[in-house]
Motif scaffolding. Structure first.
Motif, PDB file in Angstrom:
ATOM      1  N   GLY A  79      38.508  29.779  40.242  1.00  0.00           N
ATOM      2  CA  GLY A  79      38.891  28.485  39.697  1.00  0.00           C
ATOM      3  C   GLY A  79      40.253  28.082  40.211  1.00  0.00           C
ATOM      4  N   ALA A  80      41.040  27.452  39.333  1.00  0.00           N
ATOM      5  CA  ALA A  80      42.397  27.041  39.704  1.00  0.00           C
ATOM      6  C   ALA A  80      43.315  28.262  39.725  1.00  0.00           C
ATOM      7  N   VAL A  81      44.240  28.266  40.668  1.00  0.00           N
ATOM      8  CA  VAL A  81      45.257  29.321  40.680  1.00  0.00           C
ATOM      9  C   VAL A  81      46.322  29.017  39.635  1.00  0.00           C
ATOM     10  N   ASP A 132      38.383  36.077  38.617  1.00  0.00           N
ATOM     11  CA  ASP A 132      37.033  35.555  38.761  1.00  0.00           C
ATOM     12  C   ASP A 132      36.894  34.127  38.241  1.00  0.00           C
ATOM     13  N   GLU A 133      37.884  33.660  37.488  1.00  0.00           N
ATOM     14  CA  GLU A 133      37.899  32.271  37.015  1.00  0.00           C
ATOM     15  C   GLU A 133      39.276  31.695  37.322  1.00  0.00           C
ATOM     16  N   ASN A 134      39.943  31.080  36.318  1.00  0.00           N
ATOM     17  CA  ASN A 134      41.291  30.556  36.540  1.00  0.00           C
ATOM     18  C   ASN A 134      42.313  31.690  36.475  1.00  0.00           C
ATOM     19  N   LEU A 135      43.423  31.488  37.197  1.00  0.00           N
ATOM     20  CA  LEU A 135      44.427  32.546  37.271  1.00  0.00           C
ATOM     21  C   LEU A 135      45.586  32.324  36.301  1.00  0.00           C
ATOM     22  N   LEU A 136      46.133  31.126  36.228  1.00  0.00           N
ATOM     23  CA  LEU A 136      47.193  30.802  35.258  1.00  0.00           C
ATOM     24  C   LEU A 136      46.933  29.395  34.744  1.00  0.00           C
TER      25      LEU A 136
END
Length: 505
Positions: free
Chosen positions: A313-315, A290-294
């Motif tokens: 967000g960013a992957v 739901d937000e950044n992944l890594l």
């Protein structure tokens, strides 16, 4: 004549109407008049033992032109099996003399709590709701699949080396912390079901070593479906639990054949010493956040054969440090309420940390991508450099072209969804175009994604063979070096798909 206040007349009228609702005149005694039900069987998805289920409801209809009196409604097992019922707002296991008007209906709500037993695999429990009307018995079957679990509750901190076996799943209610200097080892096949707001805090080391047929899985604990215009599993919905945080003191982590999905955030790596290995990730899938992944700052990572996909967000966002990504798919086709995500590049490389007071330099010592896909549902402007699914966040514009000391990056034989770049740091890369996948979450697929390459994908057969030979199979066990089309760019080696009847038309 004495006048009554208006509110007294209103109260009298209200109670007369209420009395009229409680009783029904001319109730039929005809045994041929039957009730109807919205379901024959009310089924629950897997329910963890000792943990109550969500509430499900079914309707009892009187389709007849005459009112009926249900002499008795009862739970056949009297609650011993773990089921509970509520009849029009009243709890119990038996209810007497329930009147139901002609062409009217009655709500029955059902919950279940599964009693633990010795079973290691899911098991079935059943009960019935019985209805007696004019001497005739009718029933609705209740059915649930139970699963025994290890429950982690109350903010557990591991203070010594621990190995968790895969005998039963683990239900984490709030947090599980691995203390500094402590190693948590997860056997192949371990499943973590994370409750709302639950998180993993790694101050020491985690080694999650799965296998192709027995991966380690970390996901939300909702096993039921979202009942909307189209019913689909909560498991496809992000934001089910918090995420996994790796503290600055955490090193030598390993994820191999691990699937992590549907959290608020995925993996957060706090600033570390890039001379020490922070984590090795292989043959894994991190997806649907739901937000950044890594996100990582000043870390050292070695990542191969893995999928990083779909985040609001960013992957992947990397600041400072040393990173090696090989045969990875980094893609973002996430949709929010049926729409595409807001603009956030899929991959961000940065040598800058900004806060309210200052902007500090964190040299990107190395960021290497070999045989990787960087892709998403934004179009790449072919007239402008460095646009689309990649963002270079630097202190100066000249660093975007690369600087061995402060902004050192390299892309080799990658498919990059950005404008065509004239830069020697991009070697044998494909630009602008998307990769084409088996499933990309279209309306017909109800947010299902499969990032294996589809027929006609431009990434087929375009990988650097010398790199592919170092990673000869993908996480599905498909050879990267055998076959006429091998090797392909990305986490997954291409396998020909027979066209569907729809595609043939």
């Amino acid at each position: 004549m004495k006048k009554f206040p208006i509110f007294v007349l209103f109260v009298a009228l209200f109670f007369s109407l209420l009395a009229g609702c409680e009783g029904i005149d001319d109730v039929s005694s005809d045994p041929n008049l039957r009730l109807r039900f919205s379901v024959d069987t009310l089924s629950f998805d897997t329910v963890f033992s000792t943990v109550g289920s969500t509430t499900k409801t079914f309707l009892v209809y009187n389709p007849n032109r005459e009112a009926l009196k249900i002499e008795r409604i009862e739970l056949a097992g009297a609650g011993a099996g773990g089921f509970r019922i509520n009849v029009d707002g009243r709890k119990g296991t038996e209810f007497q003399d329930i009147n139901i008007w002609q062409k009217d209906s009655l709500f029955i709500s059902v919950e279940v709590t599964v009693h633990p037993n010795d079973a290691t695999q899911p098991f079935v429990i059943e009960d019935s709701v019985l209805f007696y009307t004019n001497g005739v018995r009718q029933s609705v079957l209740l059915q649930a699949y139970g699963q025994n679990v290890h429950i982690i509750r109350g903010g557990v901190t591991l203070a010594k080396d621990t190995m968790l076996a895969a005998d039963l799943p683990y239900l984490v209610y709030d947090s599980l912390m691995v203390g500094e200097g402590v190693t948590l080892t997860l056997e192949k096949g371990v499943r973590f079901y994370m409750h709302n707001r639950a998180k993993l805090l790694i101050y020491g080391t985690i080694k999650a070593i799965g296998e192709q047929e027995s991966p380690v899985i970390i996901r939300g604990d909702r096993l039921d479906n979202i009942e909307a215009e189209v019913s689909f599993p909560y498991d496809r919905t992000p934001g089910q639990w918090d995420g996994i945080s790796f503290a600055s003191s955490s090193y030598d982590n390993e994820l191999d054949y691990v699937i992590i999905r549907n959290g608020v955030s995925g993996l957060l790596f706090h600033p570390s010493d890039p001379e020490r290995i922070k984590i090795r990730i292989r043959n894994s899938q991190i997806t649907n956040m739901d937000e950044n992944l890594l996100v990582a700052t000043d870390c050292r990572m070695e990542v191969a054969g893995s999928e990083f996909t779909n985040a609001a967000g960013a992957v992947v966002s990397l600041t400072g440090g040393i990173y090696q990504f090989t045969h990875c798919t980094i893609a973002n086709y996430k949709k929010v309420l049926g729409n595409s995500r807001e603009f956030t590049p899929c991959l961000t490389l940065s040598n800058t940390v900004k806060n309210d007071e200052a902007e500090t330099l964190h040299p990107l010592q190395q960021a290497s991508f070999d045989n990787c896909i960087i892709d998403g549902n934004f179009s790449a402007d072919s007239m402008l450099s460095y646009r689309g699914e990649i963002l270079f966040d630097t202190q100066t514009e000249t660093e975007i072209q690369g600087d061995d000391a402060t902004f050192n990056y390299r892309f080799n034989s990658c498919l990059v969804k950005t404008a065509r770049v004239e830069n020697s740091r991009f070697l044998n890369c494909l630009f602008v175009q998307s990769a084409l996948y088996l499933k990309n979450g279209t309306k017909d697929e109800f947010f299902e994604y499969d990032f294996r390459l589809a027929n006609e994908s431009p990434g087929i057969g375009r990988a650097d063979r010398s790199i592919a030979e170092q990673y000869p199979v993908d996480r599905y066990g498909v050879s990267r070096i055998e076959g006429e089309t091998a090797p392909s760019i990305g986490a997954y080696e291409y396998v020909y798909q027979e066209p569907s009847e729809k595609d043939k038309k």
